[in-house]
Design a protein around this motif. Structure first.
Motif, short mmCIF file in Angstrom:
data_model
loop_
_atom_site.label_atom_id
_atom_site.label_comp_id
_atom_site.label_asym_id
_atom_site.label_seq_id
_atom_site.Cartn_x
_atom_site.Cartn_y
_atom_site.Cartn_z
N ALA A 117 -2.44 2.80 -5.11
CA ALA A 117 -3.57 2.49 -4.24
C ALA A 117 -3.40 1.11 -3.61
O ALA A 117 -3.57 0.93 -2.40
N ASN A 118 -3.03 0.13 -4.44
CA ASN A 118 -2.83 -1.22 -3.93
C ASN A 118 -1.59 -1.33 -3.05
O ASN A 118 -1.59 -2.06 -2.06
N LEU A 119 -0.54 -0.62 -3.42
CA LEU A 119 0.69 -0.66 -2.63
C LEU A 119 0.44 -0.09 -1.24
O LEU A 119 0.89 -0.64 -0.23
N GLY A 120 -0.30 1.01 -1.19
CA GLY A 120 -0.66 1.57 0.11
C GLY A 120 -1.47 0.59 0.94
O GLY A 120 -1.24 0.44 2.15
N ALA A 121 -2.42 -0.10 0.28
CA ALA A 121 -3.24 -1.08 0.99
C ALA A 121 -2.38 -2.23 1.50
O ALA A 121 -2.60 -2.74 2.62
N ALA A 122 -1.40 -2.66 0.72
CA ALA A 122 -0.53 -3.76 1.13
C ALA A 122 0.30 -3.36 2.35
O ALA A 122 0.45 -4.14 3.31
N TYR A 123 0.87 -2.15 2.34
CA TYR A 123 1.62 -1.69 3.51
C TYR A 123 0.71 -1.61 4.73
O TYR A 123 1.11 -1.96 5.85
N TYR A 124 -0.50 -1.15 4.53
CA TYR A 124 -1.45 -1.05 5.64
C TYR A 124 -1.76 -2.43 6.21
O TYR A 124 -1.88 -2.61 7.42
N THR A 178 0.22 -4.90 6.34
CA THR A 178 1.37 -5.38 7.13
C THR A 178 1.56 -4.58 8.41
O THR A 178 2.47 -4.88 9.19
N GLY A 179 0.75 -3.56 8.63
CA GLY A 179 0.85 -2.76 9.83
C GLY A 179 1.74 -1.54 9.70
O GLY A 179 1.92 -0.80 10.68
N ASP A 180 2.30 -1.31 8.51
CA ASP A 180 3.18 -0.16 8.30
C ASP A 180 2.34 1.02 7.80
O ASP A 180 2.40 1.40 6.63
N THR A 181 1.57 1.59 8.72
CA THR A 181 0.65 2.67 8.34
C THR A 181 1.37 3.92 7.84
O THR A 181 0.95 4.53 6.84
N PRO A 182 2.47 4.36 8.48
CA PRO A 182 3.17 5.56 7.96
C PRO A 182 3.62 5.39 6.52
O PRO A 182 3.50 6.32 5.71
N ALA A 188 2.44 7.51 3.16
CA ALA A 188 3.43 8.16 2.31
C ALA A 188 3.26 7.73 0.86
O ALA A 188 3.34 8.56 -0.07
N ILE A 189 3.04 6.44 0.63
CA ILE A 189 2.86 5.93 -0.74
C ILE A 189 1.60 6.53 -1.36
O ILE A 189 1.61 6.95 -2.54
N LEU A 190 0.52 6.60 -0.61
CA LEU A 190 -0.73 7.13 -1.17
C LEU A 190 -0.63 8.62 -1.44
O LEU A 190 -1.17 9.11 -2.44
N GLU A 191 0.04 9.36 -0.56
CA GLU A 191 0.24 10.79 -0.82
C GLU A 191 1.09 11.00 -2.07
O GLU A 191 0.83 11.91 -2.87
N ALA A 203 -8.24 8.04 2.30
CA ALA A 203 -9.33 8.50 3.17
C ALA A 203 -9.73 7.42 4.17
O ALA A 203 -10.02 7.71 5.34
N ALA A 204 -9.73 6.17 3.73
CA ALA A 204 -10.09 5.06 4.63
C ALA A 204 -9.07 4.93 5.76
O ALA A 204 -9.45 4.67 6.92
N ILE A 205 -7.79 5.12 5.45
CA ILE A 205 -6.76 5.05 6.50
C ILE A 205 -6.89 6.22 7.46
O ILE A 205 -6.80 6.06 8.69
#
Length: 218
Positions: A107-114, A116-120, A124-127, A144-146
């Motif tokens: 969850a946190n890793l996905g937020a960190a990538y988000y 930095t602007g790396d939404t894809p 992928a990490i959250l899935e 869900a927030a993304i």
């Protein structure tokens, strides 16, 4: 001993972290060292001393390199709190690589990538987290927030409802779904989810107030 007078505005070099003291931990067991350093790092983190907390995590990795997930998890958190999102990503990626199921950082890793602007990559990490760590409700909430930002509220709700059976007794999960449905204009669905959240957390007066706002008592 390791960090004296941390609240002083002016600090002398000998008041700060002394790495030699860490080296002396070698006479204890590895489990003891890991526990000691873990507690110290958590204490520094709670006080907001993230740079010092990060130092402790680094030493924990050196003391016990065979069990890195705990130290890497906290190391990433301390970098994230310092807004060093790239550093947080590096630490959490290593944690996931060491043990994806044990490292509950998706969850946190996905937020960190988000951040930095790396939404894809964030998606992928959250899935992946949905598959590897199915009991963490923060993963679908972050995803869900993304999706809300990318595809709109309906896609966000679909993510949450896809995994709802896993979190059927989680009041906050029902609360999130309720708010999402209300935002979509699905008042009936929103009421049902709020009612279920209140059933699971009867002491939450804020939930009752939100339900009253969309469904006033006669």
């Amino acid at each position: 001993l390791i960090y004296r007078n941390p609240d002083r505005a002016s600090r002398r070099p000998d008041d700060l972290l002394d790495p030699d003291l860490y080296r002396k931990l070698g006479r204890f067991s590895t489990d003891y060292d890991r526990q000691f350093l873990g507690q110290m790092g958590s204490l520094f983190g709670r006080k907001g001393w993230y740079a010092k907390a990060r130092d402790v995590c680094t030493w924990q990795l050196r003391v016990d390199p065979q069990n890195p997930v705990d130290a890497l998890t906290r190391l990433g958190y301390f970098d994230y709190m310092r807004r060093n999102y790239e550093g947080a990503i590096d630490a959490w990626e290593l944690a996931v690589g060491a043990d994806s199921a044990e490292a509950k950082v998706h969850a946190n890793l996905g937020a960190a990538y988000y951040r930095t602007g790396d939404t894809p990559r964030a998606v992928a990490i959250l899935e992946k987290g949905l598959r590897d760590v199915p009991d963490d409700p923060e993963i679908p909430r972050n995803l869900a927030a993304i999706y809300w930002e990318l595809k709109g509220p309906r896609a966000s709700v679909e993510v949450l409802e896809r995994v709802l059976p896993r979190f059927s007794v989680n009041a906050e999960f029902h609360e999130t779904l309720a708010a999402s449905h209300v935002a979509l204009g699905d008042t009936t669905e929103g009421i049902q989810y709020y009612e279920e959240a209140i059933r699971l957390a009867p002491g939450r007066e804020d939930l009752k107030a939100r339900l009253e706002a969309i469904c006033p008592s006669p």
